[in-house]
Design a protein around this motif. Structure first.
Motif, PDB file in Angstrom:
ATOM      1  N   ASP B 399       0.825  -1.211   0.000  1.00 32.93           N
ATOM      2  CA  ASP B 399       0.000   0.000   0.000  1.00 32.93           C
ATOM      3  C   ASP B 399       0.854   1.255   0.000  1.00 32.93           C
ATOM      4  O   ASP B 399       0.388   2.347  -0.301  1.00 32.93           O
ATOM      5  N   THR B 400       2.103   1.103   0.393  1.00 38.92           N
ATOM      6  CA  THR B 400       3.028   2.246   0.408  1.00 38.92           C
ATOM      7  C   THR B 400       4.234   1.922  -0.466  1.00 38.92           C
ATOM      8  O   THR B 400       4.506   0.754  -0.739  1.00 38.92           O
ATOM      9  N   LEU B 401       4.929   2.990  -0.872  1.00 36.14           N
ATOM     10  CA  LEU B 401       6.149   2.771  -1.656  1.00 36.14           C
ATOM     11  C   LEU B 401       7.159   2.060  -0.770  1.00 36.14           C
ATOM     12  O   LEU B 401       7.448   2.494   0.338  1.00 36.14           O
ATOM     13  N   HIS B 402       7.654   0.931  -1.232  1.00 37.80           N
ATOM     14  CA  HIS B 402       8.565   0.140  -0.406  1.00 37.80           C
ATOM     15  C   HIS B 402       9.844  -0.126  -1.188  1.00 37.80           C
ATOM     16  O   HIS B 402       9.806  -0.624  -2.312  1.00 37.80           O
ATOM     17  N   PHE B 403      10.966   0.279  -0.571  1.00 37.13           N
ATOM     18  CA  PHE B 403      12.272   0.071  -1.208  1.00 37.13           C
ATOM     19  C   PHE B 403      13.151  -0.774  -0.288  1.00 37.13           C
ATOM     20  O   PHE B 403      13.038  -0.679   0.937  1.00 37.13           O
ATOM     21  N   VAL B 404      13.999  -1.564  -0.888  1.00 38.78           N
ATOM     22  CA  VAL B 404      15.019  -2.269  -0.092  1.00 38.78           C
ATOM     23  C   VAL B 404      16.362  -2.002  -0.759  1.00 38.78           C
ATOM     24  O   VAL B 404      16.567  -2.329  -1.926  1.00 38.78           O
ATOM     25  N   VAL B 405      17.260  -1.342   0.014  1.00 43.84           N
ATOM     26  CA  VAL B 405      18.573  -0.982  -0.537  1.00 43.84           C
ATOM     27  C   VAL B 405      19.534  -2.148  -0.339  1.00 43.84           C
ATOM     28  O   VAL B 405      19.645  -2.691   0.755  1.00 43.84           O
ATOM     29  N   SER B 406      20.212  -2.514  -1.434  1.00 45.03           N
ATOM     30  CA  SER B 406      21.203  -3.588  -1.338  1.00 45.03           C
ATOM     31  C   SER B 406      22.593  -2.993  -1.518  1.00 45.03           C
ATOM     32  O   SER B 406      22.921  -2.482  -2.590  1.00 45.03           O
ATOM     33  N   PRO B 407      23.456  -3.021  -0.463  1.00 42.58           N
ATOM     34  CA  PRO B 407      24.817  -2.464  -0.568  1.00 42.58           C
ATOM     35  C   PRO B 407      25.603  -3.084  -1.719  1.00 42.58           C
ATOM     36  O   PRO B 407      26.351  -2.390  -2.413  1.00 42.58           O
ATOM     37  N   THR B 408      25.412  -4.379  -1.932  1.00 39.03           N
ATOM     38  CA  THR B 408      26.150  -5.051  -3.017  1.00 39.03           C
ATOM     39  C   THR B 408      25.765  -4.449  -4.365  1.00 39.03           C
ATOM     40  O   THR B 408      26.630  -4.193  -5.215  1.00 39.03           O
ATOM     41  N   GLN B 409      24.466  -4.229  -4.543  1.00 33.14           N
ATOM     42  CA  GLN B 409      24.011  -3.677  -5.821  1.00 33.14           C
ATOM     43  C   GLN B 409      24.530  -2.252  -6.007  1.00 33.14           C
ATOM     44  O   GLN B 409      24.874  -1.854  -7.121  1.00 33.14           O
ATOM     45  N   ILE B 410      24.589  -1.487  -4.917  1.00 28.30           N
ATOM     46  CA  ILE B 410      25.102  -0.111  -5.019  1.00 28.30           C
ATOM     47  C   ILE B 410      26.572  -0.147  -5.438  1.00 28.30           C
ATOM     48  O   ILE B 410      26.999   0.579  -6.342  1.00 28.30           O
ATOM     49  N   LEU B 411      27.336  -1.023  -4.781  1.00 22.31           N
ATOM     50  CA  LEU B 411      28.757  -1.152  -5.106  1.00 22.31           C
ATOM     51  C   LEU B 411      28.934  -1.545  -6.571  1.00 22.31           C
ATOM     52  O   LEU B 411      29.759  -0.957  -7.291  1.00 22.31           O
ATOM     53  N   LEU B 412      28.110  -2.504  -7.007  1.00 24.15           N
ATOM     54  CA  LEU B 412      28.209  -2.962  -8.402  1.00 24.15           C
ATOM     55  C   LEU B 412      27.832  -1.843  -9.369  1.00 24.15           C
ATOM     56  O   LEU B 412      28.451  -1.702 -10.431  1.00 24.15           O
ATOM     57  N   SER B 413      26.841  -1.029  -8.993  1.00 27.20           N
ATOM     58  CA  SER B 413      26.436   0.087  -9.865  1.00 27.20           C
ATOM     59  C   SER B 413      27.575   1.090 -10.006  1.00 27.20           C
ATOM     60  O   SER B 413      27.885   1.551 -11.117  1.00 27.20           O
ATOM     61  N   VAL B 414      28.211   1.436  -8.866  1.00 29.39           N
ATOM     62  CA  VAL B 414      29.306   2.419  -8.884  1.00 29.39           C
ATOM     63  C   VAL B 414      30.474   1.879  -9.705  1.00 29.39           C
ATOM     64  O   VAL B 414      30.983   2.549 -10.617  1.00 29.39           O
ATOM     65  N   VAL B 415      30.855   0.629  -9.395  1.00 33.07           N
ATOM     66  CA  VAL B 415      31.994   0.032 -10.111  1.00 33.07           C
ATOM     67  C   VAL B 415      31.649  -0.117 -11.590  1.00 33.07           C
ATOM     68  O   VAL B 415      32.448   0.217 -12.472  1.00 33.07           O
TER      69      VAL B 415
END
Lengths: 255, 445
Positions: B399-415
């Motif tokens: 019912d609400t906007l729900h996000f789950v942040v994954s540190p691994t995915q962030i690292l992979l995005s930056v790299v």
């Protein structure tokens, strides 16, 4: 002819005397079944109209095909255009539905509601009341201006029917079913069905007349505003083509 | 030394460097946000699936009294439950639920719904995960206070609905609805049930499931008390579900049970196949939680595909931008390249200088982009913003906007984007490195 004589005797005796015996009541059911049975083939044009709460009225034009001797039945949808070519095919104890828009066959329960209406396969099929139910006599009563026999039927052990309890109101004069009420296992009233007019057609194969209801009015007693009207026309008892009751034939109707 | 030159060049690039940096930061931020949204949907899906529809491992099956009639039940449940419990490592709890399908009819509406027959005593985790809805959640002008008690599901002929269903049926606490279905022999049957609680929606899955007492389902379908719809096993590590399923399967087969081949689809998709098979009696069907919700995996696939497509298009645009910027840099600095080559800088070092420049720009921009998007996501998550459109709520399963942040995915995005920037600069850098010193100096002069 034998059944007709029996029924006439029964009707005359029951209208003047006490409640009919169990044998007489069973004979009433046999007569109803026998009158509607045709030893050959059967074809009729059926219009099915469904009114449902909160929805627009829907109507279907269909053709019913039956070969009672081998328990085969088919309902082919002709209109509306969106439903044309769709059909139900009953082979032995299996009921299949074909949807030409996806070109797929699906197996359905024999108690399937036809086209999502309150009508069921059994409403268009050969009457098998005596075979499926054990009757008991509830008494005489009046249905409008008609004097009727009121029967209660209970499904026999091991028989698969949609409604385990059915009440029938049979015209004392003609022996035709005028009204039926179908109850669920819980005892709740599910449908009230009226058969206001009956017609008969001479069958060459049977050598006698075959009765059919000209119209069937089905009232949903759980969803009170839902109702289905069925009108049967152009009943034809001439032999049908041998290959009609096949999946291939039904599929070919939408090509 | 090369790093110092590269950073100096970035500073000298001015507006061009900033624009490229902002573009890179935006694309990285977008990717991180979309991936977090996809993770959020996945998280909601797992939560809804394992709360409502399935255990981590499920033992269900079909019973056929004749080759043509199949019922989704497990007969003689107790020994099967015992075998499963003894052969499921990491098991935290085991429950069973009855399943059914009926038309729910109120005075003002009707809907088809899946039925779950539950035992309140076993369902602590279910009721801990669900929250009671206020009347205002499902009735215009309804009261705001929380009423209704799901524990009353222990009472005969009671029902717990979700807010969307209560709205559709137009019912509130204390109202009665009729459930209409067919027994396993095809006879019509009904039961009138009282609404004892209305729970907050749990995404799409809660729109078609009602909770009933087990006994009500047994009565409705005329079932034996030792039968059930599915035995659900919950594990301490959900990732172990496939392995545990195989282990339980072997144990059941060793005990003489017939187990169907693994079919990774929910039980209701298997009726057609089972009905067409020529056998009678009981066959068990083992699935994992994700098999039972596989029909919803298209949502994740669709969101991931759209995200991938969007990010790829943007990435290509940025790659062209980087190459273009590097070409301009090479042109503007041809004299500098010529001079550096004339005083002895090797081709390899010139190449490295330009690539360090692009890599540094990529790293700084993507780190800033990822950081800002994480801050935005955490803010949105904390704000619990309600989704106003029903269809989107259903698709996002929340019912609400729900996000789950994954540190691994962030690292992979930056790299990944940093490498992408570096790779995009290779060709202009190679061209710069190959410039003959004399030609370079002459061209600038």
């Amino acid at each position: 002819m034998k059944h007709l004589l029996l029924l006439t005797t029964l009707l005359l005796s029951t209208s003047a005397n006490a409640a009919p015996s169990q044998t007489d009541v069973l004979e009433m059911l046999n007569t109803i079944d026998e009158r509607q049975r045709n030893s050959g083939d059967y074809k009729a044009l059926a219009y099915i109209e469904q009114k449902e709460r909160g929805k627009e009225m829907t109507a279907f034009e269909t053709v019913i095909y039956r070969r009672d001797a081998t328990d085969k039945m088919m309902i082919l949808f002709l209109r509306p255009k969106s439903e044309a070519g769709k059909g139900y095919l009953r082979l032995d104890k299996n009921l299949f539905i074909f949807d030409p828009s996806v070109g797929k066959w699906e197996r359905r329960t024999e108690r399937e509601r036809i086209g999502g209406t309150d009508s069921r396969r059994a409403d268009f099929d050969q009457s098998r009341l005596a075979e499926q139910y054990t009757p008991s006599y509830k008494g005489e009563s009046k249905l409008g201006k008609f004097a009727v026999h009121h029967l209660e039927l209970k499904a026999k052990e091991g028989v698969d029917v949609a409604f385990p309890v059915v009440e029938l109101w049979i015209d004392q004069k003609t022996g035709n079913v005028l009204k039926a009420q179908d109850r669920a296992l819980s005892g709740r009233l599910m449908r009230t069905v009226y058969y206001p007019k009956w017609r008969k057609v001479f069958s060459e194969s049977k050598g006698a007349e075959v009765y059919f209801p000209k119209a069937i009015h089905i009232f949903d007693e759980v969803e009170k505003e839902n109702q289905t009207q069925v009108v049967l026309q152009k009943v034809d008892l001439n032999p049908l083509a041998e290959n009609i009751f096949t999946k291939a034939w039904l599929e070919s109707q939408s090509r | 030394m090369l790093g110092v030159i590269a950073f100096r060049n970035l500073r000298q690039g001015g507006k061009r460097t900033y624009l490229l940096g902002i573009a890179l930061a935006l694309v990285t931020g977008l990717l991180v946000t979309l991936m977090s949204l996809s993770n959020g949907i996945n998280d909601s899906l797992v939560r809804a699936a394992t709360t409502l529809a399935a255990g981590h491992v499920n033992i269900a099956g079909f019973y056929k009294s004749t080759p043509k009639e199949s019922a989704p039940i497990v007969t003689d449940m107790a020994p099967i439950k015992a075998i499963a419990a003894a052969n499921a490592p990491g098991l935290t709890r085991v429950i069973d639920r009855h399943r059914g399908w009926a038309k729910a009819i109120s005075d003002t509406g009707s809907m088809f719904a899946g039925l779950y027959g539950v035992d309140v005593a076993d369902e602590g985790a279910l009721f801990a995960a669900l929250q009671v809805a206020s009347e205002a959640d499902y009735q215009d002008g309804g009261r705001a206070e929380l009423r209704g008690d799901p524990n009353r599901l222990g009472e005969p002929n009671s029902v717990v609905l979700f807010a969307a269903q209560a709205r559709r049926l137009g019912v509130t606490l204390g109202d009665r609805i009729t459930l209409r279905t067919e027994t396993l022999r095809g006879m019509s049957n009904t039961v009138d049930v009282e609404v004892v609680a209305v729970m907050q929606n749990l995404g799409m899955m809660s729109s078609w499931n009602l909770l009933l007492p087990k006994q009500t389902i047994l009565d409705l379908y005329g079932l034996d008390p030792n039968s059930t719809g599915a035995i659900m096993l919950y594990l301490d590590d959900i990732e172990q579900s496939p392995a545990v399923m195989e282990q339980v399967r072997s144990a059941l087969e060793e005990e003489g049970y017939t187990v169907m081949d693994h079919d990774p689809r929910p039980f209701f998709s298997k009726f057609e196949v089972v009905s067409g098979q020529d056998w009678t009696g009981q066959q068990l069907d083992l699935t994992t939680w994700d098999d039972e919700v596989s029909f919803m995996s298209w949502i994740l696939t669709a969101i991931d595909s759209v995200s991938f497509l969007l990010v790829m298009v943007l990435a290509i645009i940025i790659a062209i931008g980087i190459m273009n910027a590097m070409w301009i840099a090479v042109r503007e600095r041809t004299r500098e390249v010529g001079t550096l080559r004339a005083i002895g800088m090797s081709q390899r070092r010139v190449l490295a200088m330009f690539m360090i420049e692009a890599t540094a720009l990529g790293f700084i921009a993507t780190t800033i982009g990822a950081g800002l998007s994480v801050a935005l996501i955490l803010g949105l998550e904390a704000a619990a913003i309600e989704i106003p459109v029903d269809a989107i709520r259903a698709i996002l399963m929340s019912d609400t906007l729900h996000f789950v942040v994954s540190p691994t995915q962030i690292l992979l995005s930056v790299v990944g984007f940093t490498l992408f920037a570096a790779i995009a600069s290779i060709w202009p850098a190679v061209r710069a490195a190959r410039l003959p010193p004399i030609t370079a100096i002459q061209r600038t002069e």
